[in-house]
Structures are given as structure tokens and as C-alpha cells.
Motif scaffolding. Structure first.
Motif, PDB file in Angstrom:
ATOM      1  N   SER A 158       0.105   3.279   2.972  1.00 21.37           N
ATOM      2  CA  SER A 158      -0.873   2.906   3.994  1.00 21.37           C
ATOM      3  C   SER A 158      -2.292   3.246   3.573  1.00 21.37           C
ATOM      4  O   SER A 158      -3.239   2.508   3.885  1.00 21.37           O
ATOM      5  N   GLY A 159      -2.454   4.358   2.870  1.00 16.12           N
ATOM      6  CA  GLY A 159      -3.786   4.740   2.424  1.00 16.12           C
ATOM      7  C   GLY A 159      -4.127   4.226   1.045  1.00 16.12           C
ATOM      8  O   GLY A 159      -5.287   3.907   0.763  1.00 16.12           O
ATOM      9  N   GLY A 160      -3.111   4.117   0.178  1.00 19.15           N
ATOM     10  CA  GLY A 160      -3.367   3.718  -1.200  1.00 19.15           C
ATOM     11  C   GLY A 160      -3.662   2.240  -1.351  1.00 19.15           C
ATOM     12  O   GLY A 160      -4.574   1.851  -2.087  1.00 19.15           O
ATOM     13  N   ASN A 161      -2.897   1.395  -0.668  1.00 15.90           N
ATOM     14  CA  ASN A 161      -3.101  -0.051  -0.750  1.00 15.90           C
ATOM     15  C   ASN A 161      -2.633  -0.685   0.557  1.00 15.90           C
ATOM     16  O   ASN A 161      -1.507  -1.174   0.653  1.00 15.90           O
ATOM     17  N   PRO A 162      -3.487  -0.673   1.590  1.00 15.02           N
ATOM     18  CA  PRO A 162      -3.086  -1.187   2.908  1.00 15.02           C
ATOM     19  C   PRO A 162      -2.608  -2.636   2.872  1.00 15.02           C
ATOM     20  O   PRO A 162      -1.661  -2.995   3.575  1.00 15.02           O
ATOM     21  N   THR A 163      -3.243  -3.475   2.056  1.00 14.72           N
ATOM     22  CA  THR A 163      -2.856  -4.888   1.997  1.00 14.72           C
ATOM     23  C   THR A 163      -1.433  -5.038   1.477  1.00 14.72           C
ATOM     24  O   THR A 163      -0.612  -5.750   2.066  1.00 14.72           O
TER      25      THR A 163
ATOM     26  N   ALA B  22       4.552  -5.453   2.396  1.00 19.78           N
ATOM     27  CA  ALA B  22       5.847  -4.788   2.206  1.00 19.78           C
ATOM     28  C   ALA B  22       6.539  -4.488   3.533  1.00 19.78           C
ATOM     29  O   ALA B  22       7.628  -3.912   3.548  1.00 19.78           O
ATOM     30  N   GLY B  23       5.914  -4.868   4.637  1.00 18.44           N
ATOM     31  CA  GLY B  23       6.528  -4.672   5.947  1.00 18.44           C
ATOM     32  C   GLY B  23       6.246  -3.332   6.588  1.00 18.44           C
ATOM     33  O   GLY B  23       6.920  -2.950   7.543  1.00 18.44           O
ATOM     34  N   ILE B  24       5.236  -2.606   6.093  1.00 16.25           N
ATOM     35  CA  ILE B  24       4.889  -1.294   6.647  1.00 16.25           C
ATOM     36  C   ILE B  24       3.889  -1.471   7.776  1.00 16.25           C
ATOM     37  O   ILE B  24       2.869  -2.158   7.621  1.00 16.25           O
ATOM     38  N   ASP B  25       4.177  -0.880   8.916  1.00 21.81           N
ATOM     39  CA  ASP B  25       3.255  -0.901  10.051  1.00 21.81           C
ATOM     40  C   ASP B  25       2.271   0.252   9.870  1.00 21.81           C
ATOM     41  O   ASP B  25       2.602   1.417  10.115  1.00 21.81           O
ATOM     42  N   ILE B  26       1.052  -0.062   9.424  1.00 19.21           N
ATOM     43  CA  ILE B  26       0.077   0.984   9.109  1.00 19.21           C
ATOM     44  C   ILE B  26      -0.312   1.766  10.358  1.00 19.21           C
ATOM     45  O   ILE B  26      -0.443   2.989  10.327  1.00 19.21           O
TER      46      ILE B  26
ATOM     47  N   GLY C 127      -4.152   7.813   0.123  1.00 15.73           N
ATOM     48  CA  GLY C 127      -3.141   7.399  -0.828  1.00 15.73           C
ATOM     49  C   GLY C 127      -2.938   8.271  -2.048  1.00 15.73           C
ATOM     50  O   GLY C 127      -2.020   8.038  -2.832  1.00 15.73           O
ATOM     51  N   ILE C 128      -3.780   9.292  -2.251  1.00 16.26           N
ATOM     52  CA  ILE C 128      -3.673  10.137  -3.435  1.00 16.26           C
ATOM     53  C   ILE C 128      -3.645  11.599  -3.016  1.00 16.26           C
ATOM     54  O   ILE C 128      -4.489  12.037  -2.222  1.00 16.26           O
ATOM     55  N   GLY C 129      -2.689  12.360  -3.536  1.00 14.73           N
ATOM     56  CA  GLY C 129      -2.619  13.777  -3.228  1.00 14.73           C
ATOM     57  C   GLY C 129      -1.188  14.285  -3.262  1.00 14.73           C
ATOM     58  O   GLY C 129      -0.239  13.506  -3.281  1.00 14.73           O
ATOM     59  N   SER C 130      -1.053  15.598  -3.292  1.00 17.94           N
ATOM     60  CA  SER C 130       0.282  16.205  -3.335  1.00 17.94           C
ATOM     61  C   SER C 130       0.317  17.447  -2.464  1.00 17.94           C
ATOM     62  O   SER C 130      -0.726  18.030  -2.150  1.00 17.94           O
TER      63      SER C 130
END
Length: 329
Positions: A192-197, A202-206, A261-264
Motif C-alpha cells: 500500500s505504501g510502496g506502490n499503491p497503483t 493486485a486486489g489490495i484495498d488500500i 513501503g520501506i522499513g523493518s
């Protein structure tokens, strides 16, 4: 050196180790196992909150209401414990988590349903939740004499040489690692954060993913609310004032991208420990509180600049690779 910079967690471990060694030269005993365990215990609540904040930031959002959530929830359970001394501690902890999750869910619904920018929503609820804490308590404090011994002593119980608070933080770290790396929600959070489009295709509800991220952040803030008032044996309206900025700072220092979208999990924990070492060491070596704030601010700005440069270089590499492929065709 370039390989080391790519592994932000290893770099942070090295920096923290150098800091501890450096502070130990000015304050004998700073690097002893007992003192390091105390620093970890002091940082445990920040670690828990930072992990919730990280989840929200991964979805390209931010939660500025975590400290206000903590204050209201801590006040609520402290007042319940004072008014009903016979109430089971387990029930109070469950209520703390539930109240915190409900407050987080309010943020999530406003962001999801009304599409209000997260920074605007949580800036508003920050004030609202603080105001709710004032209305609930009438501006009064709940002190240690009003709380029951069981309520106060639970986080302090020693287990294998460390307080239970530290072990709870470790358990939350492991839980969040599993959630973010081994579950569908975790994958949706990064997408959702890395590549919303791409996430939408991919069917993800952001919107729903952000809702659950805010709810999880609120639940952890609620747990932190109980841990805070029990550990410090006091509940008041301004408890943890400004702590939301520490959670954001811990995430940024730990390499979590504010662009999402980036982090651990390891990065967030190490970022919190970095701040914990600084805040414990600077007073010991005689640095004034005002200088401490300036030093913390410089560290945060430096971390943001470091992250921005790293992400920009990654972007240039991607474009260069694409250009090479087009030429080869």
C-alpha cells in the motif's frame, strides 16, 4: 562501506555500540550489562509505540495521536483501578488495549471513509484525545496512593533478571515481526505504501489496510498507556506530551521511509534504542536539557537526509536499469 550503508540495521548497531563505548569513557559503568538492561527497559514503551507508528508509516500515512491515545487510555484504566480496586488486572489490560484500538480505529475510519489526509486527521484527534483525558479526569491526577499494588507492580516484576516490561516489549517485537513479514496484512501494508497503483491492481484495498494499521497502532498505544501509568505510578492529562514525535524519530532513524513501503521491525527497534541511549547518556555527562533537544533534532534531520539520498540513489539505479533494457531491445 557501501555494502554496510545498504544494511541500515547493521550500521545502526555499529553506531549504537560506538556511542555506548564513547559515553562509557565519560561515565564509568554506563556500558555495564545492568545499565544497558535498564536503558532497554526505559526504552521499552517507545519501542512498542514506534512499532505501531511504523505500521502506519509503511502505508504512507502518519499517526500523531499515539501519545494522546496513550494519555487518555492510561488515565481511563488508572481511574478504573482507583475506583474499583477489586477489578482483575487482566481485564484492565484488555480494556486498555480495546480503548486504544477504538481510538485508532476512529483515525482509520476518517482516513478511509472520508479520505482526509492522515496528518490532518491525527493532528485533530491528538487534541481531541487530550481534551477527553481532561474531561474524564477533571484535570486531576491519579497518584500511586490511589492505585492498587498489583496494578503498579506488574511491569516491574523481575523475570530472568529483567523487568516484565522489557519482556513484554520483546514479545511485541516478535509479534510485529510475524505480522509484517508472515501475514497477508503485512504484505498489504508494504504494498500500500510502496506502490499503491500496483497494490490496487493486485486486489489490495488500500483504505482498509490503512484502517487496520491505525487500529493496530492504537491498540499498541493503549497497551503503552497502561504500562506508562503503572511504571511511573501517576496519570495526568499531559502524560507523554510530545512523545508522538519520538515515535516518528525512532522510525526515521531506523530507516523507515516516510514515503511508505520501506522499513523493518529491526530498524524501528534500533531507532528507538538509539534515542534511548542518547536520552540516558546526555544527562549523565552533564548536557543541558536544551542542548539535548538540539542534538536530538540534528540527529533526526541527518537521518531524514540520509534516507532521502538512499532512496534517490535507488530510484536512479532503477531508471538506469530500465534504460539499459530499452537500449538492448
Amino acid at each position: 562501506m557501501k555494502k554496510l550503508l545498504k544494511h541500515r540495521e547493521l550500521l545502526l548497531v555499529g553506531i549504537i555500540a560506538i556511542m555506548v563505548a564513547g559515553f562509557a569513557t565519560r561515565a564509568p559503568g554506563f556500558a555495564t550489562p545492568g545499565n544497558l538492561a535498564n536503558i532497554f527497559n526505559d526504552t521499552s514503551i517507545l519501542i512498542i509505540l514506534a512499532l505501531g507508528q511504523m505500521t502506519v508509516i509503511l502505508t504512507k500515512s502518519i499517526d500523531l495521536s499515539v501519545a494522546a491515545n496513550l494519555a487518555f487510555t492510561g488515565m481511563a484504566v488508572a481511574m478504573l483501578d482507583a475506583a474499583y480496586p477489586g477489578m482483575p488486572l487482566a481485564l484492565l489490560v484488555i480494556l486498555a488495549v480495546g480503548i486504544g484500538a477504538a481510538l485508532g480505529a476512529i483515525n482509520g475510519m476518517l482516513v478511509w471513509w472520508l479520505r482526509i489526509p492522515p496528518i490532518v486527521v491525527t493532528l485533530g484527534t491528538l487534541t481531541i484525545y487530550r481534551g477527553m483525558a481532561f474531561v474524564l479526569s477533571g484535570g486531576a491526577w491519579v497518584n500511586s496512593h490511589q492505585m492498587t499494588p498489583g496494578f503498579l507492580n506488574f511491569p516491574r516484576l523481575p523475570v530472568l533478571g529483567m523487568p516484565l516490561l522489557s519482556w513484554m516489549a520483546i514479545a511485541i517485537v516478535l509479534m510485529m515481526w510475524v505480522v509484517l513479514t508472515r501475514t497477508q496484512f503485512g504484505r498489504a501494508t508494504y504494498a500500500s505504501g510502496g506502490n499503491p497503483t500496483a497494490a490496487v491492481y493486485a486486489g489490495i484495498d488500500i483504505g482498509r489496510t490503512r484502517f487496520f494499521a491505525f487500529t493496530l497502532s492504537g491498540a499498541l498505544a493503549g497497551l503503552a498507556g497502561y504500562l506508562w501509568v503503572s511504571r511511573y505510578a501517576v496519570a495526568y492529562v499531559d502524560v507523554a506530551a510530545g512523545f508522538e514525535l519520538d515515535t516518528v524519530a525512532a522510525c526515521v532513524i531506523g530507516g523507515i521511509s516516510i514515503a511508505g513501503g520501506i522499513g523493518s521491525v529491526a530498524g524501528a527497534v534500533l531507532g528507538a534504542l538509539f534515542l534511548g541511549v542518547i536520552k540516558n547518556a546526555l544527562p549523565v555527562i552533564g548536557i543541558s536539557p536544551f542542548a539535548q533537544m538540539a542534538i536530538s533534532g540534528i540527529v533526526i534531520v541527518a537521518a531524514v537526509v540520509f534516507n532521502a539520498r538512499a532512496e534517490r540513489k535507488a530510484g536512479r539505479i532503477i531508471l538506469r536499469d530500465r534504460g539499459a533494457k530499452e537500449v538492448s531491445v
